[in-house]
Design an enzyme around this catalytic site. Sequence first.
Site, PDB file in Angstrom:
ATOM      1  N   ARG A  26      16.196  10.446  15.392  1.00  0.00           N
ATOM      2  CA  ARG A  26      14.926  10.405  16.109  1.00  0.00           C
ATOM      3  C   ARG A  26      13.978   9.362  15.507  1.00  0.00           C
ATOM      4  O   ARG A  26      13.698   8.335  16.103  1.00  0.00           O
ATOM      5  CB  ARG A  26      14.276  11.806  16.099  1.00  0.00           C
ATOM      6  CG  ARG A  26      13.127  11.971  17.113  1.00  0.00           C
ATOM      7  CD  ARG A  26      11.788  11.470  16.616  1.00  0.00           C
ATOM      8  NE  ARG A  26      11.349  12.133  15.404  1.00  0.00           N
ATOM      9  CZ  ARG A  26      10.266  11.767  14.728  1.00  0.00           C
ATOM     10  NH1 ARG A  26       9.536  10.716  15.129  1.00  0.00           N
ATOM     11  NH2 ARG A  26       9.927  12.388  13.602  1.00  0.00           N
ATOM     12  N   HIS A 220       7.763  13.841   3.558  1.00  0.00           N
ATOM     13  CA  HIS A 220       8.295  12.759   4.388  1.00  0.00           C
ATOM     14  C   HIS A 220       7.711  11.443   3.868  1.00  0.00           C
ATOM     15  O   HIS A 220       6.599  11.055   4.211  1.00  0.00           O
ATOM     16  CB  HIS A 220       7.872  12.999   5.846  1.00  0.00           C
ATOM     17  CG  HIS A 220       8.447  12.033   6.821  1.00  0.00           C
ATOM     18  ND1 HIS A 220       9.327  12.401   7.822  1.00  0.00           N
ATOM     19  CD2 HIS A 220       8.263  10.698   6.992  1.00  0.00           C
ATOM     20  CE1 HIS A 220       9.649  11.350   8.549  1.00  0.00           C
ATOM     21  NE2 HIS A 220       9.009  10.295   8.060  1.00  0.00           N
ATOM     22  N   HIS A 222       7.821   7.296   3.173  1.00  0.00           N
ATOM     23  CA  HIS A 222       8.336   5.970   3.522  1.00  0.00           C
ATOM     24  C   HIS A 222       8.372   5.122   2.255  1.00  0.00           C
ATOM     25  O   HIS A 222       7.617   5.362   1.309  1.00  0.00           O
ATOM     26  CB  HIS A 222       7.459   5.325   4.592  1.00  0.00           C
ATOM     27  CG  HIS A 222       7.659   5.917   5.955  1.00  0.00           C
ATOM     28  ND1 HIS A 222       7.569   5.171   7.102  1.00  0.00           N
ATOM     29  CD2 HIS A 222       7.959   7.179   6.358  1.00  0.00           C
ATOM     30  CE1 HIS A 222       7.794   5.949   8.157  1.00  0.00           C
ATOM     31  NE2 HIS A 222       8.022   7.178   7.720  1.00  0.00           N
ATOM     32  N   CYS A 253       7.256   3.460  12.002  1.00  0.00           N
ATOM     33  CA  CYS A 253       6.322   4.119  12.916  1.00  0.00           C
ATOM     34  C   CYS A 253       5.907   3.111  13.968  1.00  0.00           C
ATOM     35  O   CYS A 253       5.331   2.072  13.635  1.00  0.00           O
ATOM     36  CB  CYS A 253       5.088   4.635  12.168  1.00  0.00           C
ATOM     37  SG  CYS A 253       3.873   5.379  13.280  1.00  0.00           S
ATOM     38  N   ASN A 262      12.099   4.878   6.307  1.00  0.00           N
ATOM     39  CA  ASN A 262      12.039   6.135   5.589  1.00  0.00           C
ATOM     40  C   ASN A 262      12.857   6.076   4.298  1.00  0.00           C
ATOM     41  O   ASN A 262      13.662   5.167   4.088  1.00  0.00           O
ATOM     42  CB  ASN A 262      12.631   7.248   6.462  1.00  0.00           C
ATOM     43  CG  ASN A 262      11.778   7.559   7.656  1.00  0.00           C
ATOM     44  OD1 ASN A 262      10.713   8.148   7.541  1.00  0.00           O
ATOM     45  ND2 ASN A 262      12.254   7.177   8.837  1.00  0.00           N
TER      46      ASN A 262
END
Length: 312
Positions: A26, A220, A222, A253, A262
């Site tokens: 995703r 999460h 990056h 993003c 990520n």
Amino acid sequence: MSRALPQTEPASDLPPRVTIYEVGPRDGLQNESSSVPTPVKAEFVRRLVAAGLETVETTSFVSPRWVPQLADAAELLADLDEVGRGPLRPVLVPNERGLDRALEAGVGAVAIFGSATETFAQKNLGRSRAESVQMFAPVVRRAQEAGLWVRAYVSMCFGDPWEGPVPVDQVADACAELMDLGCDQLSVGDTIGTGTTGHVEALLAALDRRGVGVDRIGVHFHDTYGQALANTLTALRAGVTVVDASTGGLGGCPYAKSATGNLATEDLVWMLDGAGVESGVDLDALVETSAWMAQQLGKASPSRVVKALSGG
């Protein structure tokens, strides 16, 4: 010469097991310049599951106008059939329309996507932070009524490209507002990768003061400034046991152009394996999957471990 492996020396200050929340299908693929064919996406998910990744976020039911790369969400889940359903296969839903489509597809888990800053809320959701919480309230309520597991993402937790530094208490407030809707898990996002270890400690402490403990938090990060693994290690030492990662380091993003990929799942697994932390992931199979997907995308993986083990 045998393949290199991390020498396992158990770390006493880390949890015995970590759940990797895989976001590659995703969060990773939504940032590709061109759409990946549905059969390739389905094969990607199947390979990830076969490699031992139990939790895989498969797609998003966002408007195809905004994220055309994921316009085939319903077709993908139909292709995956049972592999794409259940509480371990979340999908992102931006609003009630997205939830309607997700429910029609028979999903078992959904995620909503909020913001810690006003500017990003306006750019990503077209409304204020307060208005976005109001928009998500019926989504969470209806999802719960349908028996779904619900996750809340909050972006810009460690900095915003338009507003700059974001006060820790402001982030904690934004996170608590979404969790108060009844979400099962919170993912705090370092959307542009500017977070550092002390910042992670401060935010987790602020969340704890707001009643959101580490048992309900995923992180999460990056890797824009090379801090993702250090920040993850800090979160694990604080008691967090859920880490978002993307196979091959895919992702970014679409609404924050300074955001790069990520944390690579392979790099995370290498660190966990070396520290004696169980993840259930077969690193060899995961690297093979990354090399395969890199071929599909026509570009090399940015993951250091993938480069070291496959030359890709």
